[in-house]
Design a protein around this motif. Structure first.
Motif, PDB file in Angstrom:
ATOM      1  N   VAL A 105      43.367 101.579  53.796  1.00 12.19           N
ATOM      2  CA  VAL A 105      42.735 102.736  54.429  1.00 12.19           C
ATOM      3  C   VAL A 105      43.765 103.554  55.206  1.00 12.19           C
ATOM      4  O   VAL A 105      44.590 102.996  55.945  1.00 12.19           O
ATOM      5  CB  VAL A 105      41.605 102.291  55.380  1.00 12.19           C
ATOM      6  CG1 VAL A 105      41.022 103.485  56.130  1.00 12.19           C
ATOM      7  CG2 VAL A 105      40.504 101.562  54.610  1.00 12.19           C
TER       8      VAL A 105
ATOM      9  N   THR B 222      35.884 109.865  54.515  1.00 13.60           N
ATOM     10  CA  THR B 222      35.090 110.276  55.666  1.00 13.60           C
ATOM     11  C   THR B 222      35.730 111.482  56.346  1.00 13.60           C
ATOM     12  O   THR B 222      36.957 111.638  56.338  1.00 13.60           O
ATOM     13  CB  THR B 222      34.959 109.149  56.706  1.00 13.60           C
ATOM     14  OG1 THR B 222      36.252 108.839  57.250  1.00 13.60           O
ATOM     15  CG2 THR B 222      34.372 107.892  56.081  1.00 13.60           C
TER      16      THR B 222
ATOM     17  N   HIS C 127      36.576 105.461  49.298  1.00 11.46           N
ATOM     18  CA  HIS C 127      35.781 105.779  50.486  1.00 11.46           C
ATOM     19  C   HIS C 127      36.455 106.931  51.237  1.00 11.46           C
ATOM     20  O   HIS C 127      37.645 106.847  51.567  1.00 11.46           O
ATOM     21  CB  HIS C 127      35.722 104.532  51.388  1.00 11.46           C
ATOM     22  CG  HIS C 127      34.638 104.575  52.418  1.00 11.46           C
ATOM     23  ND1 HIS C 127      34.212 103.446  53.067  1.00 11.46           N
ATOM     24  CD2 HIS C 127      33.894 105.589  52.926  1.00 11.46           C
ATOM     25  CE1 HIS C 127      33.249 103.764  53.928  1.00 11.46           C
ATOM     26  NE2 HIS C 127      33.053 105.062  53.862  1.00 11.46           N
TER      27      HIS C 127
ATOM     28  N   MET D 174      35.376 101.600  58.198  1.00  9.60           N
ATOM     29  CA  MET D 174      35.038 103.014  58.088  1.00  9.60           C
ATOM     30  C   MET D 174      33.514 103.162  58.161  1.00  9.60           C
ATOM     31  O   MET D 174      32.786 102.214  57.856  1.00  9.60           O
ATOM     32  CB  MET D 174      35.569 103.597  56.770  1.00  9.60           C
ATOM     33  CG  MET D 174      37.078 103.548  56.645  1.00  9.60           C
ATOM     34  SD  MET D 174      37.671 104.235  55.082  1.00  9.60           S
ATOM     35  CE  MET D 174      37.358 105.983  55.332  1.00  9.60           C
TER      36      MET D 174
ATOM     37  N   GLY E  31      39.385 110.018  57.005  1.00 15.33           N
ATOM     38  CA  GLY E  31      39.803 108.720  56.497  1.00 15.33           C
ATOM     39  C   GLY E  31      39.655 108.653  54.995  1.00 15.33           C
ATOM     40  O   GLY E  31      38.776 109.309  54.411  1.00 15.33           O
TER      41      GLY E  31
ATOM     42  N   LYS F  92      43.941 106.673  58.032  1.00 13.04           N
ATOM     43  CA  LYS F  92      43.133 107.414  58.988  1.00 13.04           C
ATOM     44  C   LYS F  92      44.002 108.457  59.697  1.00 13.04           C
ATOM     45  O   LYS F  92      45.156 108.180  60.027  1.00 13.04           O
ATOM     46  CB  LYS F  92      42.514 106.477  60.030  1.00 13.04           C
ATOM     47  CG  LYS F  92      41.561 105.435  59.446  1.00 13.04           C
ATOM     48  CD  LYS F  92      41.004 104.531  60.529  1.00 13.04           C
ATOM     49  CE  LYS F  92      40.085 103.462  59.951  1.00 13.04           C
ATOM     50  NZ  LYS F  92      39.525 102.571  61.014  1.00 13.04           N
TER      51      LYS F  92
END
Length: 470
Positions: free
Chosen positions: A374, A417, A415, A359, A391, A376
């Motif tokens: 993760v 995004t 995390h 990422m 993401g 996405k």
């Protein structure tokens, strides 16, 4: 370096003159045989038939840290031009250059007064080795001579390289460019690549580095003994050997790569992807990838306090992906696990790892005993030219004080995004606008010092990019 560039230019000119002389001689012989044949064009006209390309880029970036530690912002802009010659009997050359200048900045060249930490992201828009330089940021990038015969192509000089680990990592103002000799064979289903690399210019710098000097240009973390790594300027290596094989047939894609940093380490990477088509524009994507690394000799230096990788370090990792594509929607679940037998070490100066779980604004290099999960999601929006991508991930690192498996002392984190990209059409084709927002939050905040968090977790990184190419 200037002498080497001048020598290469002289070689190009000699080859061009030789090629044109040969063409003229051949044309004279043919004219004797056929008086109706049109006279050959001049060298000037041949060169004019080559292709010029232009690139403008502006980049606004800001990092917002939590608490009382410092925040950063900057706007960079720049432009470049390149030229690719036509082919003469398989011979061709290319060169390009780019300049960057700083429009404004806030705090990117000062240390945080609380933690003493420096800027991490924004400075790479300029020259991290000359932080006072804000307007003399130009460099000659690609400069090569190529020869093509049937399906084989040889390229000698400074060129871009794209592989899963060693690549241009083109997500700032300027990319990595590598100097060496590459040979590729491009078949209908199979492509093979072999290359020897002896120099590199690195994203966030304007200089060219020998391979041994490229170790440690970026932050170099800690060694397995818990001390600051001291390999910068102490590694002995003649270059990088690269071998690759890529195969594609009816939804099946296989690629294998081997990277040998002479006298330092060997890294093998493999990936298999398979796509299954279903009715109603639906596809299922399955993928698996893995890597294995081991040291060569003493890992770059006989003194284990100065070496890049210890002789007994042997990192391995495995990744997996399952994705569903339907119409304008794409959803994927991604995984990465790295064992605890060492740290995954591949110089950040040479590229950004392209793993399923990768990422923006973080890497897995330097980690061992870690796992990442993760999700996405990509969307082709109803607005023509507008694309969206999001993401979300959980990255479980080993303890920040586990020196043998956590080179940079990074805590576990969540995390997130979000990216919007608009690609213009018609008159403005070539213009792209992109907005990227990244958030990283510590999984466990108790006990974290500001020095553990600054530019790592509990932060936002915001980016707005304007790109124009033709």
């Amino acid at each position: 370096m200037k002498r080497a560039i001048l020598n290469m230019i002289r070689v190009f000119i000699i080859i061009l003159l030789f090629t044109q002389s040969w063409n003229s001689l051949a044309g004279s012989v043919n004219d004797d045989l056929d008086s109706l044949k049109v006279k050959k064009t001049s060298l000037k006209e041949d060169l004019k038939s080559g292709n010029f390309d232009f690139h403008f880029r502006s980049y606004l970036m800001s990092t917002i840290n939590s608490g009382e530690v410092i925040n950063y912002a900057t706007l960079a802009a720049g432009a470049g031009i390149g030229y690719t010659s036509p082919e003469w009997n398989g011979l061709q050359f290319r060169f390009n250059g780019f300049f960057t200048y700083q429009v404004f900045e806030n705090n990117i060249r000062i240390a945080d007064p609380i933690t003493g930490g420096g800027n991490r992201y924004e400075i790479l828009l300029y020259d991290m080795n000359d932080v006072g330089n804000s307007n003399k940021l130009d460099r000659l990038e690609e400069l090569y001579l190529a020869y093509r015969k049937n399906r084989v192509k040889l390229v000698l000089g400074r060129q871009k390289v794209m592989t899963p680990l060693l690549n241009d990592q083109d997500n700032r103002m300027r990319p990595n460019v590598f100097q060496g000799l590459s040979v590729t064979y491009s078949g209908l289903k199979l492509k093979t690549t072999a290359m020897w690399i002896n120099q590199v210019t690195i994203r966030g710098t304007v200089d060219w580095y020998s391979i041994d000097d490229s170790f440690g240009v970026y932050s170099f973390g800690r060694n397995p003994f818990g001390e600051p790594s001291n390999y910068k300027g102490n590694i002995s290596s003649k270059g990088i050997g690269l071998l690759g094989l890529q195969y594609h047939d009816q939804g099946l894609t296989v690629q294998t790569w081997n990277y040998t940093a002479e006298n330092v380490f060997n890294m093998s990477f493999g990936q298999v992807d398979y796509t299954i088509n279903f009715p109603q524009s639906t596809r299922l994507h399955l993928g698996v990838q893995g890597f294995h690394q081991f040291a060569i000799n003493d890992g770059g230096n006989a003194n284990n306090q100065l070496t890049y990788i210890l002789p007994d370090e042997s990192a391995s990792g495995i990744g997996a992906k399952i994705g569903l594509f339907r119409g304008s929607h794409s959803l994927s679940f991604n995984y990465l696990g790295i064992n605890d037998k060492g740290r995954f070490l591949f110089p950040r100066e040479w590229g950004r790892e392209q793993l399923y779980a990768s990422m923006p604004r973080e890497r897995y290099e330097g980690a061992g005993g870690m796992s990442a999960y993760v999700i996405k999601y990509d969307l082709v929006t109803p607005v023509e030219g507008l694309f969206a991508q999001t993401g979300a991930g959980l990255v479980n690192h080993s303890s920040m004080t586990s020196f043998t498996t956590n080179k940079y002392g990074i805590p576990s984190y969540y995390h997130f995004t979000g990216m919007l990209e608009y690609r213009f059409k018609n008159y403005f084709e070539g213009f792209n606008l992109q907005f990227l927002a990244v958030n990283k939050s510590a999984k466990q905040r108790s006990g974290l010092l500001d020095s553990n968090k600054i530019n790592r977790v509990d932060m936002w990184n915001l980016n707005f990019i304007v790109d124009y190419k033709f």
